[in-house]
Design a protein around this motif. Sequence first.
Motif, PDB file in Angstrom:
ATOM      1  N   PHE A 252     -23.192  71.889  -6.104  1.00 19.50           N
ATOM      2  CA  PHE A 252     -24.067  71.415  -5.027  1.00 19.50           C
ATOM      3  C   PHE A 252     -25.094  70.876  -5.651  1.00 19.50           C
ATOM      4  CE2 PHE A 252     -21.569  73.353  -1.221  1.00 19.50           C
ATOM      5  CZ  PHE A 252     -20.387  72.683  -1.480  1.00 19.50           C
ATOM      6  N   PRO A 253     -25.965  71.866  -6.116  1.00 17.32           N
ATOM      7  CA  PRO A 253     -27.207  71.417  -6.606  1.00 17.32           C
ATOM      8  C   PRO A 253     -27.031  70.077  -7.521  1.00 17.32           C
ATOM      9  CG  PRO A 253     -26.970  73.768  -6.841  1.00 17.32           C
ATOM     10  CD  PRO A 253     -25.464  73.179  -6.611  1.00 17.32           C
ATOM     11  N   GLN A 254     -26.280  69.949  -8.340  1.00 16.60           N
ATOM     12  CA  GLN A 254     -26.190  68.640  -9.302  1.00 16.60           C
ATOM     13  C   GLN A 254     -26.196  67.407  -8.347  1.00 16.60           C
ATOM     14  OE1 GLN A 254     -26.892  69.446 -12.078  1.00 16.60           O
ATOM     15  NE2 GLN A 254     -26.402  71.234 -11.997  1.00 16.60           N
ATOM     16  N   VAL A 255     -25.351  67.481  -7.077  1.00 18.40           N
ATOM     17  CA  VAL A 255     -25.127  66.346  -6.440  1.00 18.40           C
ATOM     18  C   VAL A 255     -26.346  66.249  -5.358  1.00 18.40           C
ATOM     19  CG1 VAL A 255     -23.674  65.291  -4.460  1.00 18.40           C
ATOM     20  CG2 VAL A 255     -22.822  66.716  -6.209  1.00 18.40           C
ATOM     21  N   ALA A 256     -26.826  67.245  -5.051  1.00 16.96           N
ATOM     22  CA  ALA A 256     -28.324  67.104  -4.046  1.00 16.96           C
ATOM     23  C   ALA A 256     -29.364  66.789  -4.820  1.00 16.96           C
ATOM     24  CB  ALA A 256     -28.625  68.245  -3.597  1.00 16.96           C
ATOM     25  N   ASP A 257     -29.365  66.982  -6.165  1.00 17.58           N
ATOM     26  CA  ASP A 257     -30.637  66.625  -6.904  1.00 17.58           C
ATOM     27  C   ASP A 257     -31.006  64.875  -6.993  1.00 17.58           C
ATOM     28  OD1 ASP A 257     -32.621  67.312  -9.369  1.00 17.58           O
ATOM     29  OD2 ASP A 257     -31.605  65.554  -9.837  1.00 17.58           O
ATOM     30  N   SER A 258     -32.223  64.570  -6.544  1.00 16.98           N
ATOM     31  CA  SER A 258     -32.589  63.027  -6.251  1.00 16.98           C
ATOM     32  C   SER A 258     -32.316  62.342  -7.558  1.00 16.98           C
ATOM     33  CB  SER A 258     -33.992  63.148  -5.986  1.00 16.98           C
ATOM     34  OG  SER A 258     -34.894  63.413  -6.910  1.00 16.98           O
ATOM     35  N   TYR A 259     -32.462  62.753  -8.732  1.00 16.64           N
ATOM     36  CA  TYR A 259     -32.228  61.887  -9.847  1.00 16.64           C
ATOM     37  C   TYR A 259     -30.705  61.919 -10.061  1.00 16.64           C
ATOM     38  CZ  TYR A 259     -31.364  60.847 -14.723  1.00 16.64           C
ATOM     39  OH  TYR A 259     -30.664  60.072 -15.998  1.00 16.64           O
ATOM     40  N   ASN A 260     -29.869  62.914  -9.782  1.00 14.78           N
ATOM     41  CA  ASN A 260     -28.636  62.872 -10.053  1.00 14.78           C
ATOM     42  C   ASN A 260     -27.886  62.045  -9.179  1.00 14.78           C
ATOM     43  OD1 ASN A 260     -29.051  64.797 -12.088  1.00 14.78           O
ATOM     44  ND2 ASN A 260     -27.992  66.340 -11.119  1.00 14.78           N
ATOM     45  N   ALA A 261     -28.187  62.149  -7.834  1.00 14.25           N
ATOM     46  CA  ALA A 261     -27.789  61.169  -6.716  1.00 14.25           C
ATOM     47  C   ALA A 261     -27.994  59.744  -7.087  1.00 14.25           C
ATOM     48  CB  ALA A 261     -28.445  61.594  -5.438  1.00 14.25           C
ATOM     49  N   ALA A 262     -29.242  59.375  -7.597  1.00 17.54           N
ATOM     50  CA  ALA A 262     -29.411  58.050  -7.982  1.00 17.54           C
ATOM     51  C   ALA A 262     -28.738  57.592  -9.056  1.00 17.54           C
ATOM     52  CB  ALA A 262     -30.796  57.880  -8.235  1.00 17.54           C
ATOM     53  N   VAL A 263     -28.262  58.431  -9.945  1.00 20.04           N
ATOM     54  CA  VAL A 263     -27.202  58.139 -10.989  1.00 20.04           C
ATOM     55  C   VAL A 263     -25.731  57.901 -10.542  1.00 20.04           C
ATOM     56  CG1 VAL A 263     -25.960  58.883 -13.189  1.00 20.04           C
ATOM     57  CG2 VAL A 263     -28.413  59.164 -12.770  1.00 20.04           C
ATOM     58  N   LEU A 264     -25.513  58.661  -9.470  1.00 21.27           N
ATOM     59  CA  LEU A 264     -24.093  58.384  -8.892  1.00 21.27           C
ATOM     60  C   LEU A 264     -24.029  57.044  -8.117  1.00 21.27           C
ATOM     61  CD1 LEU A 264     -23.453  62.214  -8.010  1.00 21.27           C
ATOM     62  CD2 LEU A 264     -22.677  61.139  -9.953  1.00 21.27           C
ATOM     63  N   VAL A 265     -24.929  56.883  -7.306  1.00 22.51           N
ATOM     64  CA  VAL A 265     -24.903  55.607  -6.649  1.00 22.51           C
ATOM     65  C   VAL A 265     -24.814  54.423  -7.433  1.00 22.51           C
ATOM     66  CG1 VAL A 265     -26.550  54.183  -5.110  1.00 22.51           C
ATOM     67  CG2 VAL A 265     -26.307  56.503  -4.566  1.00 22.51           C
ATOM     68  N   LEU A 266     -25.905  54.541  -8.711  1.00 23.11           N
ATOM     69  CA  LEU A 266     -25.848  53.363  -9.464  1.00 23.11           C
ATOM     70  C   LEU A 266     -24.478  53.014 -10.295  1.00 23.11           C
ATOM     71  CD1 LEU A 266     -27.082  51.314 -11.338  1.00 23.11           C
ATOM     72  CD2 LEU A 266     -27.708  53.327 -12.851  1.00 23.11           C
ATOM     73  N   LEU A 267     -23.748  54.433 -10.487  1.00 19.97           N
ATOM     74  CA  LEU A 267     -22.358  54.259 -10.939  1.00 19.97           C
ATOM     75  C   LEU A 267     -21.486  53.324  -9.979  1.00 19.97           C
ATOM     76  CD1 LEU A 267     -21.950  57.559 -12.599  1.00 19.97           C
ATOM     77  CD2 LEU A 267     -22.198  55.498 -13.791  1.00 19.97           C
ATOM     78  N   PHE A 268     -21.682  53.730  -8.729  1.00 23.37           N
ATOM     79  CA  PHE A 268     -20.707  52.805  -7.854  1.00 23.37           C
ATOM     80  C   PHE A 268     -20.924  51.450  -7.795  1.00 23.37           C
ATOM     81  CE2 PHE A 268     -20.327  57.109  -5.668  1.00 23.37           C
ATOM     82  CZ  PHE A 268     -18.912  57.456  -6.184  1.00 23.37           C
ATOM     83  N   PHE A 269     -22.254  51.003  -8.055  1.00 22.28           N
ATOM     84  CA  PHE A 269     -22.656  49.570  -7.996  1.00 22.28           C
ATOM     85  C   PHE A 269     -21.800  48.934  -9.373  1.00 22.28           C
ATOM     86  CE2 PHE A 269     -26.443  50.486  -5.031  1.00 22.28           C
ATOM     87  CZ  PHE A 269     -26.032  49.381  -4.194  1.00 22.28           C
ATOM     88  N   ILE A 270     -22.062  49.778 -10.414  1.00 22.85           N
ATOM     89  CA  ILE A 270     -21.636  49.197 -11.855  1.00 22.85           C
ATOM     90  C   ILE A 270     -19.891  49.011 -11.659  1.00 22.85           C
ATOM     91  CG2 ILE A 270     -20.975  49.693 -14.057  1.00 22.85           C
ATOM     92  CD1 ILE A 270     -23.849  50.995 -14.042  1.00 22.85           C
ATOM     93  N   GLY A 271     -19.407  50.213 -10.853  1.00 19.50           N
ATOM     94  CA  GLY A 271     -17.870  50.072 -10.646  1.00 19.50           C
ATOM     95  C   GLY A 271     -17.487  48.902  -9.842  1.00 19.50           C
ATOM     96  N   GLY A 272     -18.085  48.518  -9.000  1.00 18.90           N
ATOM     97  CA  GLY A 272     -17.838  47.349  -7.927  1.00 18.90           C
ATOM     98  C   GLY A 272     -17.897  46.213  -8.548  1.00 18.90           C
ATOM     99  N   PHE A 273     -19.012  45.871  -9.555  1.00 22.28           N
ATOM    100  CA  PHE A 273     -19.158  44.926 -10.267  1.00 22.28           C
ATOM    101  C   PHE A 273     -18.228  44.470 -11.359  1.00 22.28           C
ATOM    102  CE2 PHE A 273     -21.100  42.965 -14.034  1.00 22.28           C
ATOM    103  CZ  PHE A 273     -21.439  41.496 -13.635  1.00 22.28           C
ATOM    104  N   VAL A 274     -17.812  45.396 -11.999  1.00 29.43           N
ATOM    105  CA  VAL A 274     -16.746  45.340 -12.973  1.00 29.43           C
ATOM    106  C   VAL A 274     -15.569  45.239 -12.612  1.00 29.43           C
ATOM    107  CG1 VAL A 274     -15.639  46.969 -15.077  1.00 29.43           C
ATOM    108  CG2 VAL A 274     -18.187  47.112 -14.773  1.00 29.43           C
ATOM    109  N   GLY A 275     -15.061  45.748 -11.353  1.00 26.76           N
ATOM    110  CA  GLY A 275     -13.779  45.318 -10.587  1.00 26.76           C
ATOM    111  C   GLY A 275     -13.724  44.053 -10.564  1.00 26.76           C
ATOM    112  N   LEU A 276     -14.620  43.396  -9.991  1.00 20.03           N
ATOM    113  CA  LEU A 276     -14.906  41.873  -9.656  1.00 20.03           C
ATOM    114  C   LEU A 276     -14.673  41.238 -10.898  1.00 20.03           C
ATOM    115  CD1 LEU A 276     -17.816  41.731  -7.010  1.00 20.03           C
ATOM    116  CD2 LEU A 276     -15.216  41.485  -6.563  1.00 20.03           C
ATOM    117  N   MET A 277     -15.472  41.390 -11.921  1.00 20.36           N
ATOM    118  CA  MET A 277     -15.374  40.844 -13.125  1.00 20.36           C
ATOM    119  C   MET A 277     -13.940  40.650 -13.896  1.00 20.36           C
ATOM    120  SD  MET A 277     -18.202  39.271 -13.922  1.00 20.36           S
ATOM    121  CE  MET A 277     -18.632  39.295 -15.859  1.00 20.36           C
ATOM    122  N   GLU A 278     -13.408  41.701 -13.811  1.00 17.95           N
ATOM    123  CA  GLU A 278     -12.042  41.977 -14.165  1.00 17.95           C
ATOM    124  C   GLU A 278     -11.079  41.134 -13.494  1.00 17.95           C
ATOM    125  OE1 GLU A 278     -12.367  46.457 -16.567  1.00 17.95           O
ATOM    126  OE2 GLU A 278     -11.324  46.007 -14.358  1.00 17.95           O
TER     127      GLU A 278
END
Length: 504
Positions: free
Chosen positions: A55-81
């Motif tokens: 839980f603390p890993q997900v709740a940490d503000s830095y970690n949460a920002a990284v996870l959100v960023l990964l979703f943005f990257i995943g969506g873009f890569v899906g479109l490119m492929e």
Amino acid sequence: MGLVSLIPPIVAVILAILTKNVIISLFSGVYIGVLILVGGHPIEATMETIGNYLFPQVADSYNAAVLVLLFFIGGFVGLMEKSGGGAALASKATKYINTRAKAQLSAWFGGIIIFFSDLGTPLIVGPVFDRIFDKAKISREKLAWIIDSTSSPVAVLVPFIGWGVYIMGLIRQEFDLLNITTSEFSTLVSVIPFQFYAILAVLMVPLVAITKLDFGPMAKAERRIQTTGELYWPDSKPLRRAEKEAEYTTGSRAILIWLPLLVLFITLFGLLISFGFPFEPVPGSDFRVSLSTAYLFAAITIIILMLFYKVKKFGEIFDIYTAGMQKMVYVSVTLVLAWALGKVINEMGTAMFLVEAMKGNVPAFIIPAILFAVGAGMAIASGTSWGTFAIMIPIAIPMAVALDAHLLVCIGAVLSGGIFGDHCSPISDTTILSSTGAGADHIDHVKTQFPYALLNATIAFIGFVVAGITGSALTLILTVGLLITAVIVLSEIQNRKFKEGVGV
């Protein structure tokens, strides 16, 4: 906790080898570590694992920002492929291919263009070039090696895609524990010259193409197709390509790849420059916001282009975007578990135990070479570079600091070891997909690629010994020089033997 502190990472490695599943392996390592910390009470260990380590890993503000960023990257890569832009761009290059060297260099360049997806490279580039390689009488094994050399080795060198974000997340956690204030982005950029194996793997392709060097099982495969015209050995079983690959090669335009990437670069570096880059270090939070914004604008660009050229309907495009995000769930879970395992082994004192064991017994300059070798073995056995990074980085960074080894060199050694192991392992996803994309027999691909990878790894090992002493990024020049020398010498030996009618 002495030797006991080694149990969680060892459990994670063994299970990664046995199960071929990173998530199960990392979770088990975390749980076993917590079980030891709480005195062997299973229920308490379960609650502690969830409540105080996950839980603390997900709740940490830095970690949460990284996870959100990964979703943005995943969506873009899906479109490119799915847009077909990569295949369209590669297809345009085929008009100018009229020699064996040009065919190999074009496939190499195509793999570099698809830098945003290590798994996309084989499935996009392979089907475009397989017929070209057949016509030029170049083996399918050679095509598999080229696209494998431009998948994960290229991806690990780019700090602003999913690979970079994942690695920065691991680095940041260790920096926080050690009170190191250096930006993880600037650190990863500074590590690039020390990623010897990845750089050598990428550079070896054009060197081999230009010098016409073939050795080991690859030379036999090349002689087979040049003398008999046979694509495979009689007992080969080439992997079939997925049916979906046809959509990569039809009904698309090159603008669908180069314009979104241009928007991505302009947005990202424009925002970073506003924060003082490259003259001032960019805070991690500003970098993540800039990168998320850049990927969002790039995704909007490709959506508009796909609608304009009627590649897909809006509903289909949105489904592709969200499906790309969903693919990042696995990466996100892996990263959360990696953070949790890092916290566990830090509390158990794993890195400090290794430091105490090595202090006075192992010279600091050899630490990077040891990390490279251990990481390589771990990745070959488990088939995963990401899992290797998750286990090795939380050990390597504290060890480098405590033993006064060069930190950047040590991080580069872990990354290089993971990539070498991933590159050679027959159970690695990128290795399997490279065989699939090239339409090659998987075992034939592994056998023909290994001597090339081993040559690069040997040179990289020498580089880490030298860099461990000097700490200088100029060591990269030495490693590249050694590779060029090795290729020239082997090429001369090959030519002499062919003249003598011996072969290689």
